[in-house]
Structures are given as C-alpha cells and as structure tokens.
Motif scaffolding. Structure first.
Motif, PDB file in Angstrom:
ATOM      1  N   TRP A   1       3.541  -5.759  -2.754  1.00  0.00           N
ATOM      2  CA  TRP A   1       2.718  -5.151  -1.701  1.00  0.00           C
ATOM      3  C   TRP A   1       3.608  -4.722  -0.533  1.00  0.00           C
ATOM      4  CZ3 TRP A   1      -2.714  -7.507  -0.470  1.00  0.00           C
ATOM      5  CH2 TRP A   1      -3.425  -6.644   0.366  1.00  0.00           C
TER       6      TRP A   1
ATOM      7  N   TRP B   1       5.665  -1.690  -1.373  1.00  0.00           N
ATOM      8  CA  TRP B   1       4.917  -0.446  -1.501  1.00  0.00           C
ATOM      9  C   TRP B   1       4.834   0.332  -0.187  1.00  0.00           C
ATOM     10  CZ3 TRP B   1       3.004  -2.302  -6.393  1.00  0.00           C
ATOM     11  CH2 TRP B   1       2.878  -1.277  -7.344  1.00  0.00           C
ATOM     12  N   TYR B   2       5.037  -0.331   0.930  1.00  0.00           N
ATOM     13  CA  TYR B   2       5.078   0.414   2.195  1.00  0.00           C
ATOM     14  C   TYR B   2       6.264   1.387   2.201  1.00  0.00           C
ATOM     15  CZ  TYR B   2       1.517  -2.730   4.047  1.00  0.00           C
ATOM     16  OH  TYR B   2       0.343  -3.418   4.253  1.00  0.00           O
TER      17      TYR B   2
ATOM     18  N   ASN C   1       5.482   4.194  -0.861  1.00  0.00           N
ATOM     19  CA  ASN C   1       4.552   5.259  -0.473  1.00  0.00           C
ATOM     20  C   ASN C   1       4.969   5.947   0.823  1.00  0.00           C
ATOM     21  OD1 ASN C   1       2.939   4.678  -2.683  1.00  0.00           O
ATOM     22  ND2 ASN C   1       1.558   3.351  -1.537  1.00  0.00           N
TER      23      ASN C   1
ATOM     24  N   THR D   1      -2.089   1.999   2.078  1.00  0.00           N
ATOM     25  CA  THR D   1      -1.363   0.996   1.305  1.00  0.00           C
ATOM     26  C   THR D   1      -1.795  -0.417   1.666  1.00  0.00           C
ATOM     27  OG1 THR D   1       0.504   2.539   1.266  1.00  0.00           O
ATOM     28  CG2 THR D   1       0.977   0.288   0.619  1.00  0.00           C
TER      29      THR D   1
END
Length: 264
Positions: free
Chosen positions: A218, A221-222, A225, A242
């Motif tokens: 998680w 993913w910052y 994306n 996100t």
C-alpha cells in the motif's frame, strides 16, 4: 534570471527528484510481495519464495539492461518493438538514467506478480527462466506498444500508471502459469472418477508477515501511481484514490466474508 524562470527550474528539479523517489517506492514493493507471499504460504517454502522474489528482480535487471530496455524505449520499428541497443554502455553521457531506473522497477513488478499465483509449486530454475523471459521480451515489447510509441500509443491508448502494461500482463501470465501447473498437492481430494469431493485449506504460516506485506505494498503504491503525476493537484488526486480505493475494497471484503462465513 527572473523569479519565474527560477521557479520553473526548481519545479522541474523537484519533480525529477519525486520521480526517483517514486521509483524507490516501487522497488520497495518487491519486499511487500515477498512478505505477502511468504506469510500466506507454508513455512517450509519460505526460503524458496524469498529467493524467487529476490532473483526475479536481479535476473530481470540483467536482461533488461542487455535486451529489454532497447526493445521498450528504443527507436520504434513499425509500431511493434523498439530498436535494440546498448545505449547505457555506448552513450552513457546522454543516457536517461532516471527513466531507465523507473521502467526497470515497473518491469520487476510485472514479473513478481506471477510468483504469488504459482507459489509452492514452481521449481526455482524454471522460475528463474520465466523471470528472464518476461523481463527481456514480454514486458518490454507490450510496454513499447503503450509507452514506447508503439501501435497502441499511435491509436491513442492511455495507461497512466500501468493497469494494463503491468497488472493485466502480470495477471494473465500468472493465470496461464497457474492453469499449466494446477493446484498444490493436497489441495483437492477426488473420487475415482476425478470429481472433487473435498477442498482442503492450506493456511499460511504467518499472518504477521502477510499483514506487513500488505502495508508495504500500500505504501509503495503511492510511488507506483503517483510518480507519473505532473502537478501537485494531480498528485493529490492520485494519493486520494490510492488511499480511498483499497480502504473501501477492504471494508467491502470484510463485510462480505463476515456475512458469508460468520467471521471477519
């Protein structure tokens, strides 16, 4: 130099730094995948899975340098592949290092997606060969179609952060691999006609490692994306999506399983 020119120069440099920070976050997702896969499989296979997650990045890096990067971002050839080359060695004074590193960690993510789908039933050597093939040929060629000026790009196809180029391709590769391999030994019990009579649970050995992997992914993913963003407003929007999307998905999954099985 006037104030506006200074601001533009600083802004350009800041986005360049954020681009590389995003690449580092995507690289850290390798750790997240390793923890998720290790935590949700049996302890006896932990070493094998950790080694696969390490080597798919390392093997992928070698072949991406030698073959993949040229096929991906080399001069377009009839919309299908980039022109192979070794600019990293022959034109290093003008080489785009940032772009190379960022696309390398994206390539590694596409490769490592498959590991979890085929966990506990893939020979190490076979997985090493697969890692080399997807990093040298499969990912670079299809990514060239989308991000390298290939035929999909020419048609106007848009993929902001890899939902098609990375996750669809990794997911399809995983599906094909899982179909070829079949289920883990002991997962299903069948009768003499081959009909499944019982499905056995094969629980993971460490929920703690699995949860750690979830949070690392998680967090990563910052960067995954967000690194493609070109403005603060766009980056804020990406960060919001996100954050909210996985949160809502997790709540929905918890409610569904709680209602269906009686436990959250």
């Amino acid at each position: 130099m006037n104030a506006e020119a200074i601001f533009e120069a600083v802004d350009k440099e800041l986005w360049g730094v954020w681009f590389l920070i995003g690449a580092a976050l995507v690289f850290f997702m390798q750790c997240g995948f390793a923890m998720v896969e290790t935590g949700f499989t049996r302890a006896k296979n932990a070493g094998n899975i950790i080694m696969k997650n390490l080597m798919d990045f390392c093997i992928g890096t070698v072949v991406f340098i030698l073959i993949g990067f040229g096929l991906f971002l080399g001069e377009d050839m009839v919309g299908l592949i980039g022109k192979p080359g070794l600019d990293i060695f022959t034109a290093y004074e003008n080489f785009d290092y940032s772009n190379f590193v960022f696309n390398l960690v994206f390539c590694a993510t596409a490769a490592t997606i498959v590991s979890g789908a085929m966990a506990e039933r893939t020979k190490f050597l076979s997985y090493c060969v697969y890692s080399g093939v997807i990093s040298a040929l499969i990912y670079p060629v299809e990514a060239h179609w989308i991000w390298g000026g290939g035929w999909l790009a020419q048609l106007g196809f848009h993929d902001f952060a890899g939902s098609t180029a990375i996750h669809m391709v990794g997911g399809l590769s995983a599906l094909i691999g899982a179909k070829i391999l079949g289920p883990r030994i002991g997962k299903f019990e069948t009768d003499k006609d081959g009909k499944v009579t019982k499905v056995n649970a094969i629980p993971g050995h460490s929920l703690t490692l699995g949860a750690l992997g979830v949070f690392i992914l998680w967090f990563g993913w910052y960067g995954f994306n967000g690194a493609a963003a070109k403005s603060i407003d766009q980056l804020g929007s990406v960060f919001m999506a996100t954050t909210i999307a996985p949160a809502i998905a997790t709540v929905t999954c918890m409610v569904f399983t709680w209602l269906k099985y009686g436990k959250p």
